[in-house]
Design an enzyme around this catalytic site. Structure first.
Site, PDB file in Angstrom:
ATOM      1  N   ARG A 239       5.865   8.223   1.125  1.00  8.23           N
ATOM      2  CA  ARG A 239       4.757   8.706   1.957  1.00  8.23           C
ATOM      3  C   ARG A 239       5.214   9.437   3.222  1.00  8.23           C
ATOM      4  NH1 ARG A 239      -0.127   6.048   1.976  1.00  8.23           N
ATOM      5  NH2 ARG A 239       0.966   4.272   1.070  1.00  8.23           N
ATOM      6  N   CYS A 306     -20.164  10.925 -10.399  1.00  5.97           N
ATOM      7  CA  CYS A 306     -21.265   9.984 -10.591  1.00  5.97           C
ATOM      8  C   CYS A 306     -20.819   8.552 -10.350  1.00  5.97           C
ATOM      9  CB  CYS A 306     -21.812  10.131 -12.005  1.00  5.97           C
ATOM     10  SG  CYS A 306     -22.162  11.842 -12.384  1.00  5.97           S
TER      11      CYS A 306
HETATM   12  C1  LIG Z   1       6.491   3.147  -3.795  1.00 13.48           C
HETATM   13  C2  LIG Z   1       7.887   2.749  -3.558  1.00 13.48           C
HETATM   14  C3  LIG Z   1       8.605   3.321  -2.500  1.00 13.48           C
HETATM   15  C4  LIG Z   1       7.995   4.293  -1.527  1.00 13.48           C
HETATM   16  O1  LIG Z   1       7.003   3.741  -0.732  1.00 13.48           O
HETATM   17  P1  LIG Z   1       6.405   4.578   0.483  1.00 13.48           P
HETATM   18  O2  LIG Z   1       5.481   3.642   1.139  1.00 13.48           O
HETATM   19  O3  LIG Z   1       5.717   5.773  -0.073  1.00 13.48           O
HETATM   20  O4  LIG Z   1       7.552   4.956   1.359  1.00 13.48           O
HETATM   21  C5  LIG Z   1       9.926   2.973  -2.381  1.00 13.48           C
HETATM   22  N1  LIG Z   1      10.524   2.096  -3.217  1.00 13.48           N
HETATM   23  C6  LIG Z   1       9.852   1.515  -4.226  1.00 13.48           C
HETATM   24  C7  LIG Z   1      10.561   0.576  -5.136  1.00 13.48           C
HETATM   25  C8  LIG Z   1       8.519   1.826  -4.435  1.00 13.48           C
HETATM   26  O5  LIG Z   1       7.842   1.233  -5.427  1.00 13.48           O
END
Ligand SMILES: *Cc1c(COP(=O)(O)O)cnc(C)c1O
Length: 383
Positions: A239, A306
């Site tokens: 993210r 919907c």
């Molecule tokens: C989803 C995930 C991330 C990334 O998470 P963010 O919150 O987007 O930084 C990193 N490592 C694992 C194992 C994940 O499942």
């Protein structure tokens, strides 16, 4: 340090190539994502494969691509990886994901490091899992992994988790000579003031204790704990790297004035950006043409689907808008397009990459022919 972008946040090939050009690798969770890394020309030998449900076919693909490490989430998975690696005459590099049982204090659907989550092996059983791993002939113990959740807005839960896991990590280094420790992702982004937070002035206006996490504050909190381990540290941000780099553009269809409530009906919907419906997430909504002379209005911003859940924002105050005008849903660069569906037979939107004054279409808008291409009426229904 090795940066493995958690590509489930945004897996467009252009984004993957961008990170690859910068020297990054990937945290991937499916055979499809692995195929994307290959298509983008990314490094599989520095990428890691995570997820609780790796299939035999996916394990095969990942072994053939030579991933850096399988992040193992259970003992049956360990047995399966060993078996598939044996069939291919290879040794599978692994790290076991440990669940430190800390509360990341984020939304329940994105908390992963509590003992009642499906992720990882509880710290107290992890030693036994490593003992089991050491006995498998086709497994090579290479590291250890944790990931406690997503959209964390303070360093405290990361620090708590790392501190909890460190004694175990030291033991693994002694027993098995592990070489890396992946601390996962989870750094949160600013959703509520997304536009303003693009400016340095916004950050300096925040008192010390209320400033959102930055790579600097995250690093300052964790580096002193991690450096003495003498291990390679893997970071898996998703993210944080893409969330505020993307917007979802949408056009107003109608301003519907209800009894005691206005609805701004836009042409984007929960199928394009599911976060508000799924996580009660907040996205800032910004009109593309800002006009302070117009009166303000209050409205729910809704899509055409919907479902009452197809609502981006409740009682949002904004400048009065009307048919044909464009709005941007901010912070849509992470978990936006990758979570999109085709509900209501709505084709996937186009994606455009912008860099300064340059821009290019990097994913064509889906058309109805492509959507229907795989479907057919079976012979027994043709009368
Ligand atoms: C989803 C995930 C991330 C990334 O998470 P963010 O919150 O987007 O930084 C990193 N490592 C694992 C194992 C994940 O499942």
């Amino acid at each position: 340090m090795q940066l493995c972008f958690a590509m489930k946040a945004n897996s467009n090939l252009a984004i993957l190539r961008l990170f690859s050009n910068l020297g990054g690798a990937f945290d991937l969770v499916s055979g499809g994502e692995l195929t994307r890394v290959l298509a983008a020309g990314g490094s599989t030998s520095r990428s890691v494969f995570a997820g609780v449900g790796k299939s035999v076919a996916e394990i095969k693909l990942a072994l053939e691509a030579g991933v850096y490490g399988f992040h193992v989430e259970s003992e049956p998975e360990l047995a399966r990886i060993n078996h598939v690696a044996g069939q291919l005459g290879r040794k599978a590099p692994i790290a076991i994901r440990v669940n430190p049982d800390v509360d990341a204090k984020t939304h329940a659907k994105i908390t992963t490091g509590k003992s009642d989550n499906k992720f990882g092996i509880p710290l107290k059983y992890a030693a036994a899992a490593y003992e089991a791993a050491a006995k498998y002939p086709n497994i090579e113990i290479k590291g250890v992994q944790m990931h406690i959740g997503s959209q964390l807005t303070s360093a405290a839960p990361f620090v708590e988790a790392v501190k909890k896991v460190i004694p175990f990590v030291e033991q693994l280094k002694k027993l098995y000579g592990i070489t890396y420790f992946s601390v996962g992702g989870g750094i949160g982004i600013v959703y509520e003031d997304a536009l303003a937070s693009g400016d340095a002035a916004w950050w300096s206006s925040k008192p010390e204790g209320e400033r959102p996490l930055t790579p600097e504050s995250y690093g300052a909190a964790l580096a002193p704990l991690l450096a003495p381990l003498g291990l390679k540290i893997l970071l898996e941000p998703g993210r944080f790297l893409v969330g505020n780099a993307g917007v979802l553009l949408s056009r107003v269809e109608y301003l519907k004035r209800g009894s005691g409530k206005n609805f701004l009906v836009v042409d984007a919907a929960m199928n394009d950006l599911v976060r508000p419906a799924m996580y009660e997430a907040y996205h800032e909504v910004v009109p593309l043409v800002r006009d302070s002379a117009r009166p303000a209005m209050q409205a729910d911003i809704v899509g055409p689907i919907c479902e009452s859940g197809d609502c981006f924002a409740k009682d949002r105050t904004m400048q009065t808008l009307g048919e044909g005008e464009l709005v941007a849903f901010m912070s849509a660069g992470a978990y936006g397009y990758t979570m999109a569906s085709r509900y209501n037979t709505r084709p996937a939107p186009a994606e455009v990459l912008v860099s300064g004054s340059r821009f290019e279409l990097v994913n064509a808008r889906e058309n109805f022919d492509a959507m229907l291409a795989g479907e057919k009426i079976p012979g027994f229904l043709k009368t």
